[in-house]
Design a protein around this motif. Structure first.
Motif, PDB file in Angstrom:
ATOM      1  N   THR A 125       0.649  -1.055  -0.345  1.00 47.66           N
ATOM      2  CA  THR A 125      -0.165   0.364  -0.351  1.00 47.66           C
ATOM      3  C   THR A 125       0.581   1.183  -0.014  1.00 47.66           C
ATOM      4  OG1 THR A 125      -0.187  -0.165   2.130  1.00 47.66           O
ATOM      5  CG2 THR A 125      -2.102  -0.710   1.559  1.00 47.66           C
ATOM      6  N   GLN A 126       2.161   0.905   0.720  1.00 44.36           N
ATOM      7  CA  GLN A 126       3.194   2.120   0.205  1.00 44.36           C
ATOM      8  C   GLN A 126       3.006   3.036  -0.611  1.00 44.36           C
ATOM      9  OE1 GLN A 126       7.099   1.394   2.455  1.00 44.36           O
ATOM     10  NE2 GLN A 126       6.748   3.684   3.193  1.00 44.36           N
ATOM     11  N   LEU A 169       1.817   2.774  -3.464  1.00 46.14           N
ATOM     12  CA  LEU A 169      -0.220   3.770  -3.742  1.00 46.14           C
ATOM     13  C   LEU A 169      -0.396   4.845  -3.814  1.00 46.14           C
ATOM     14  CD1 LEU A 169      -2.459  -0.372  -4.125  1.00 46.14           C
ATOM     15  CD2 LEU A 169      -1.056   1.225  -5.778  1.00 46.14           C
ATOM     16  N   GLY A 170       0.227   5.418  -2.360  1.00 46.42           N
ATOM     17  CA  GLY A 170      -0.113   6.579  -1.647  1.00 46.42           C
ATOM     18  C   GLY A 170      -1.072   6.556  -0.736  1.00 46.42           C
ATOM     19  N   LEU A 171      -1.623   5.904   0.218  1.00 47.48           N
ATOM     20  CA  LEU A 171      -2.607   5.139   0.525  1.00 47.48           C
ATOM     21  C   LEU A 171      -1.897   6.190   2.375  1.00 47.48           C
ATOM     22  CD1 LEU A 171      -4.261   1.932  -0.575  1.00 47.48           C
ATOM     23  CD2 LEU A 171      -5.033   4.495  -0.747  1.00 47.48           C
ATOM     24  N   ALA A 172      -1.306   6.642   2.589  1.00 41.69           N
ATOM     25  CA  ALA A 172      -0.935   7.550   3.750  1.00 41.69           C
ATOM     26  C   ALA A 172      -1.724   6.973   5.302  1.00 41.69           C
ATOM     27  CB  ALA A 172      -1.165   9.105   4.021  1.00 41.69           C
ATOM     28  N   GLY A 173      -3.161   7.030   4.910  1.00 43.73           N
ATOM     29  CA  GLY A 173      -4.059   7.110   5.495  1.00 43.73           C
ATOM     30  C   GLY A 173      -4.110   5.788   6.367  1.00 43.73           C
ATOM     31  N   ALA A 174      -3.566   4.501   5.262  1.00 44.13           N
ATOM     32  CA  ALA A 174      -3.628   3.146   5.882  1.00 44.13           C
ATOM     33  C   ALA A 174      -2.915   2.478   6.564  1.00 44.13           C
ATOM     34  CB  ALA A 174      -4.386   2.665   4.336  1.00 44.13           C
ATOM     35  N   THR A 175      -1.042   2.941   5.381  1.00 46.00           N
ATOM     36  CA  THR A 175       0.049   2.900   5.838  1.00 46.00           C
ATOM     37  C   THR A 175       0.494   3.918   6.916  1.00 46.00           C
ATOM     38  OG1 THR A 175       0.583   4.350   4.206  1.00 46.00           O
ATOM     39  CG2 THR A 175       0.332   2.113   3.613  1.00 46.00           C
TER      40      THR A 175
END
Length: 95
Positions: A11-12, A14-20
């Motif tokens: 996920t990193q 993909l730019g999903l900062a909220g999830a990572t």
């Protein structure tokens, strides 16, 4: 644990900062705990080895003390008994 690391790495990009973000924080805390876990395991292992060495030393010294005491006791029992078994003649009682 491996699945969480794989999820974090997937996920990193993909730019999903909220999830990572929370996952990255958790992995960072776990990463800082690993040296402490290894240190605790090393201290436990050294204590275990020291206890084994101490046990062998105590067993050896007790065996030595027991064998020494038994040798001393058997030597003492082989000595002739002189004090308690003197036979007095009847003449000594008449005085």
């Amino acid at each position: 644990m491996v699945l969480l690391i794989a999820l974090f790495l997937a996920t990193q990009p993909l730019g999903l900062a909220g999830a990572t973000g929370p996952l990255g924080d958790m992995l960072q805390v776990f990463g800082t705990a690993i040296p402490r876990i290894i240190g605790a395991a090393l201290i436990f292992f050294l204590g275990y080895v020291l206890a084994k060495v101490a046990k062998k030393a105590v067993e050896a010294s007790s065996r030595t003390a027991i064998s020494s005491a038994s040798r001393h006791r058997s030597a003492r029992l082989r000595r002739p008994i002189r004090r308690c078994c003197r036979v007095r003649s009847m003449a000594s009682f008449s005085r």
